[in-house]
Design a protein around this motif. Structure first.
Motif, PDB file in Angstrom:
ATOM      1  N   GLU A  82       0.813  -1.221   0.000  1.00 12.90           N
ATOM      2  CA  GLU A  82       0.000   0.000   0.000  1.00 12.90           C
ATOM      3  C   GLU A  82       0.849   1.274   0.000  1.00 12.90           C
ATOM      4  O   GLU A  82       0.371   2.348  -0.347  1.00 12.90           O
ATOM      5  CB  GLU A  82      -0.984   0.015   1.176  1.00 12.90           C
ATOM      6  N   ASN A  83       2.136   1.173   0.373  1.00 15.08           N
ATOM      7  CA  ASN A  83       3.029   2.336   0.360  1.00 15.08           C
ATOM      8  C   ASN A  83       3.878   2.410  -0.905  1.00 15.08           C
ATOM      9  O   ASN A  83       4.610   3.366  -1.098  1.00 15.08           O
ATOM     10  CB  ASN A  83       3.962   2.303   1.578  1.00 15.08           C
ATOM     11  N   ASP A  84       3.799   1.386  -1.738  1.00 17.46           N
ATOM     12  CA  ASP A  84       4.581   1.321  -2.961  1.00 17.46           C
ATOM     13  C   ASP A  84       3.887   2.145  -4.030  1.00 17.46           C
ATOM     14  O   ASP A  84       2.822   1.795  -4.523  1.00 17.46           O
ATOM     15  CB  ASP A  84       4.726  -0.137  -3.407  1.00 17.46           C
ATOM     16  N   ILE A  85       4.514   3.255  -4.390  1.00 16.76           N
ATOM     17  CA  ILE A  85       3.923   4.183  -5.356  1.00 16.76           C
ATOM     18  C   ILE A  85       4.524   3.928  -6.732  1.00 16.76           C
ATOM     19  O   ILE A  85       5.741   3.837  -6.884  1.00 16.76           O
ATOM     20  CB  ILE A  85       4.187   5.643  -4.935  1.00 16.76           C
ATOM     21  N   LEU A  86       3.686   3.810  -7.733  1.00 19.53           N
ATOM     22  CA  LEU A  86       4.149   3.651  -9.114  1.00 19.53           C
ATOM     23  C   LEU A  86       4.408   5.049  -9.689  1.00 19.53           C
ATOM     24  O   LEU A  86       3.613   5.598 -10.433  1.00 19.53           O
ATOM     25  CB  LEU A  86       3.121   2.881  -9.939  1.00 19.53           C
TER      26      LEU A  86
END
Length: 111
Positions: free
Chosen positions: A84-88
């Motif tokens: 959920e914290n992994d931003i594309l």
């Protein structure tokens, strides 16, 4: 029908979360877009267009991961990247670059 859609979304998000954890790159604090091959033309162009602050953060994550890998260590568990914290952060720029390239190709076909 709606229940079926909800089940598919739940299963896919659950499966996605499991696959994300099994991939291992999150143990080094990396994000998914940090793993993209820089030799690909679209990625290379997207990195040029990336905000300098985000580029520096990306470089820090990659260098930290290399250092940890050399030391054969992982980050402490509370510092692992969560799905959920992994931003594309690079995907929208890559999409824009591809669209521009397609437009150029279409233009070249016509003229």
């Amino acid at each position: 029908m709606n229940l079926n859609l909800i089940q598919r979304r739940f299963m896919s998000s659950g499966l996605q979360n499991i696959c994300y954890k099994l991939s291992g790159f999150n143990k080094y604090g990396l994000w998914r877009d940090d793993l993209l091959d820089e030799d690909i033309t679209e990625v290379k162009e997207a990195l040029k267009r990336l905000d300098p602050k985000i580029r520096n953060e990306r470089n820090f994550r990659i260098l930290r991961a290399i250092q940890l890998s050399i030391q054969k260590e992982y980050l402490p568990r509370n510092e692992w990247t969560k799905l959920e914290n992994d931003i594309l952060y690079l995907q929208p720029i890559i999409k824009q670059v591809k669209e521009e390239q397609e437009e150029i190709n279409e233009w070249n076909k016509l003229y």
